[in-house]
Structures are given as C-alpha cells and as structure tokens.
Design a protein around this motif. Structure first.
Motif, PDB file in Angstrom:
ATOM      1  N   GLY A   1       7.863   7.501  -3.009  1.00 41.30           N
ATOM      2  CA  GLY A   1       7.064   7.523  -1.789  1.00 41.30           C
ATOM      3  C   GLY A   1       6.238   8.786  -1.632  1.00 41.30           C
ATOM      4  O   GLY A   1       5.689   9.317  -2.597  1.00 41.30           O
TER       5      GLY A   1
ATOM      6  N   HIS B   1      12.113  11.751  -0.152  1.00 45.55           N
ATOM      7  CA  HIS B   1      12.366  10.325  -0.341  1.00 45.55           C
ATOM      8  C   HIS B   1      12.912  10.090  -1.743  1.00 45.55           C
ATOM      9  O   HIS B   1      12.308  10.502  -2.735  1.00 45.55           O
TER      10      HIS B   1
ATOM     11  N   CYS C   1       4.415   4.569  -6.060  1.00 49.02           N
ATOM     12  CA  CYS C   1       4.643   5.499  -4.948  1.00 49.02           C
ATOM     13  C   CYS C   1       3.631   5.263  -3.837  1.00 49.02           C
ATOM     14  O   CYS C   1       3.933   5.501  -2.664  1.00 49.02           O
TER      15      CYS C   1
ATOM     16  N   GLU D   1       5.182   2.389  -1.911  1.00 53.58           N
ATOM     17  CA  GLU D   1       6.311   2.886  -1.124  1.00 53.58           C
ATOM     18  C   GLU D   1       5.829   3.667   0.093  1.00 53.58           C
ATOM     19  O   GLU D   1       6.366   3.516   1.205  1.00 53.58           O
ATOM     20  N   THR D   2       4.809   4.495  -0.103  1.00 57.06           N
ATOM     21  CA  THR D   2       4.263   5.274   1.007  1.00 57.06           C
ATOM     22  C   THR D   2       3.699   4.362   2.083  1.00 57.06           C
ATOM     23  O   THR D   2       3.896   4.598   3.283  1.00 57.06           O
TER      24      THR D   2
ATOM     25  N   TRP E   1       6.837   2.866   3.901  1.00 59.62           N
ATOM     26  CA  TRP E   1       7.793   3.774   4.545  1.00 59.62           C
ATOM     27  C   TRP E   1       7.172   4.709   5.568  1.00 59.62           C
ATOM     28  O   TRP E   1       7.846   5.141   6.493  1.00 59.62           O
TER      29      TRP E   1
ATOM     30  N   ALA F   1       0.009   7.451   5.866  1.00 62.35           N
ATOM     31  CA  ALA F   1       0.056   6.783   4.560  1.00 62.35           C
ATOM     32  C   ALA F   1      -1.343   6.655   3.959  1.00 62.35           C
ATOM     33  O   ALA F   1      -1.537   6.888   2.760  1.00 62.35           O
TER      34      ALA F   1
END
Length: 402
Positions: free
Chosen positions: A73, A93, A237, A240-241, A244, A250
């Motif tokens: 992330g 993370h 990533c 994921e960012t 999350w 983001a």
C-alpha cells in the motif's frame, strides 16, 4: 571530551534486534540506552545516524512480523519513490499470506492476501545479496534489514505482534550522508547493487521473496538480514492504496507513481480488471479513474479531486496554453472549454523571484483570454467551501451550466 560512541562494526548503519545483539556479546543493555542507538519498536534498534524516514519504520516493522510479511500500500509506494506517500510516524502497511495470522498494532496496519491469490510478481524481486558491509563506503550508507527475538521493554502503548520473523528484510535504499549534516543518511535506490549489503547465512535469493511472494525464512536466528524490504510491485501497491487509503490521499499517491514512471495507466487498468471481484475492486477502479499523473505536487492532485467530488466539472492538469509571445504555459488546473484556470500557490511561491515570475505568467494568461484564480494551502484546507463557490461562479460566468 565526550567518549567515543560505542558502535560495533557489525551494527553500524544497521537496524537490528537488541536481544540478539546482547546474546552475541556485541552490546549490553546499558549500550542500547546510549545515544548511539534509537529504539524503533519492541526489541528493534537502529544506528542513530540513519534518517528517521518511513523506510526506517518499514525495516523496524518487518523485524517483528511473521515469515512472509511484505510492505504494501502507501508504505510500498514510499519505497517505490513517492516520498509524500508516508512519513516516519505514519502507519506501516504490511501484507501477509492468508494463512499467517498477526494482529494490527499501534503504528502497524496488517492486511492479508485473498486465499485464492496465485498471482506471481506480487513482490518486487529482491535480487542476490552482496557480501556483508560493516561500515559505509565514501559517500554512501549501506543499510540492511534485521531479524527477531524477544525484548523486555515494550514501548508505551504497544504490544508485540504475534509470530516470529519475516524472510529477507532489510534496509531501505541509502544514499550518502547529507551535505552539512555529518552522520545523517538518506535512503537510496535499493535496486543498485552497492546498496544491497548482505550478511553471512542469509537465505539464497532463489529461495527468497525474489522467487516466491511469501518465502519462508531459513531456520535459526539472524540478527541482521540483507536486501531492500520486500514490497508489493507498483501496480499492486497502487491497488492497495486505492482500497485502504482515503480517496483524496490515494489519488495523490497514485499520481506520484504515475509521474515517476513506476506504473502506467495500462498497468492500472490491468490491475483493476484482475482484482475486479475482490472486496474493494469497485472502489479501486473508481479511484484509478480520478488519477492522471500530471499534477506537479500532492496538493495539486488533492485540489483536483476535491473539486471534482464537490460537483464541478473535471479539470485538466497542466493544460498547454499558447500565449501571445509564443510561449506555452501550463496552468495547474484548467477548464479549456471555458478558459478558466486555477493555480496552486505553495509556500515556495512567496519567494520574491517566484512572485515576479508568477505575476508575469498571470498577466500572459489573462491577455490570452483566461480567467485565473489562485489557491493557497490555507484556503484548500480551511476555506474549501468558499473556494468551491468562487470557482463555480467563475465557470458559470464563462458559460458552464451545472
């Protein structure tokens, strides 16, 4: 004259397990309380000359994680070169295999891969380890990762994670010492062979995270492990960012990945399609749609996204405008159809020379028929509703119909 700092060569410029250093006779508990070292997490210490950056936090966190842990992330985005993605005090993370259990704790956010994940290339290849280096060469700071053990003095408000230790973890990239600040180091490119110090007894890279996303660590206790921290590859990533993190933050991070060339829009589209059925798949696709990679700073990304979420038409970042002198200017945000532009003024714009250039640039845009509004950081964070009303009024005056 103060005593010479006690730093065994094996621990210089390193992050390490304190209990293991004591067991091997390299340090005493008294030494660990000295100014030569900083305590990062329970039983995890580092050379005090290392930068307090997010890479250092990642290295410390991995030493307290079970085998198979990888940075993910926003934390992985930092390791991929997006410096604004996370700071030293931000949560790290960590991604674990679905079958490995560990709890989140203060400063650490633990996530798990789906049971059905068979995607290869989840992690960036770590590569082979180089011979151990006990002191930094001229102009560089070798950093290496570390391993596990128990401690007797947990930090206030924290508790040790379950499990033991991750496979190949290590220092973030390290470049040389900062000019004018002896002893301080920065994080360098982990891909460079000279920035991958190793230690005797580390796992063969063919059996490490380079060939397996979640390789198991070799038996035995290792105090310091070599190589850059295992991390998810840029497209992963970014996904994921998007899932999350707050959408506005983001987008700024993913714009940074796009701007640095770590990932492209095609890779983002493929990642979104591959994970469309996973929880968060729709959210990630939506966040990816808000990115463009053209903003020159995180606040410009944040401003663009917040204006779109406030109901204004989507602005174009860095739109080329040819002025009467033949020069092509690129306003931070523009609505070409209505010839309305927004310029974000950061702190550096208060410099006298910068102010002169900004005013000349403003006059040229106005002469070309553009209406230009200026936004400061204070207005973005504290007066955003009023800012939206002003930009909306400018667009309406130029022909926009909500």
């Amino acid at each position: 004259m103060p005593p010479h700092p006690h730093r065994p060569p094996e621990l210089a410029w390193q992050v390490f397990r304190g209990s293991e250093a004591i067991r091997r006779g390299l340090l005493s508990r008294h030494h660990l309380r000295g100014a030569s070292w900083i305590r990062l997490r329970q039983d995890v210490y580092a050379d005090a000359r290392l930068d307090r950056d997010h890479a250092l936090a990642c290295r410390a966190t991995l030493l307290r994680m079970p085998p198979g842990a990888a940075i993910a992330g926003p934390s992985a985005a930092y390791l991929h070169g997006v410096e604004h993605a996370a700071g030293f005090t931000d949560d790290v993370h960590v991604l674990l295999p679905a079958t490995v259990r560990a709890d989140s704790q203060p400063g650490v956010r633990v996530h798990h891969t789906p049971m059905s994940s068979t995607r290869s290339g989840l992690l960036v290849p770590v590569g082979g380890a180089a011979p151990a280096r006990t002191s930094p060469p001229d102009g560089t700071n070798p950093s290496a990762g570390t391993n596990p053990s128990a401690d007797t003095s947990p930090p206030a408000g924290t508790r040790p994670p379950t499990g033991t230790r991750s496979p190949v973890v290590a220092a973030p990239p390290a470049t040389g010492r900062l000019p004018g600040t002896p002893g301080r180091t920065r994080s360098p490119d982990p891909a460079h062979p000279h920035n991958r110090p190793g230690t005797p007894g580390t796992a063969d890279p063919q059996n490490s995270a380079a060939s397996s996303p979640f390789a198991q660590s070799s038996p035995g206790t290792v105090m310091i492990l070599a190589g850059p921290p295992p991390r998810t590859e840029p497209a992963a990533c970014a996904w994921e960012t998007a899932v999350w993190a707050d959408p506005v933050k983001a987008v700024g991070i993913i714009d940074g990945l796009l701007r640095t060339g770590s990932v492209n829009r095609s890779a983002l589209a493929s990642e979104a399609a591959r994970n469309a059925c996973r929880p968060g798949g729709r959210r990630a696709a939506w966040v990816f749609g808000l990115t463009d990679g053209l903003a020159q700073s995180p606040p410009e990304s944040h401003l663009r996204v917040r204006l779109a979420l406030a109901g204004l038409p989507r602005a174009v970042a860095q739109y080329p405008v040819r002025v009467s002198t033949g020069l092509i200017l690129h306003p931070d945000l523009a609505w070409p159809e209505f010839r309305v532009a927004v310029e974000y003024d950061g702190q550096w714009h208060s410099d006298a020379d910068r102010m002169h250039l900004d005013r000349r640039r403003l006059n040229q845009l106005v002469a070309a028929g553009w209406l230009v509004l200026h936004v400061t950081g204070r207005r973005l964070h504290k007066e955003f509703p009023a800012l939206v009303r002003e930009i909306r009024a400018a667009l309406v005056a130029r022909g926009w119909r909500p």
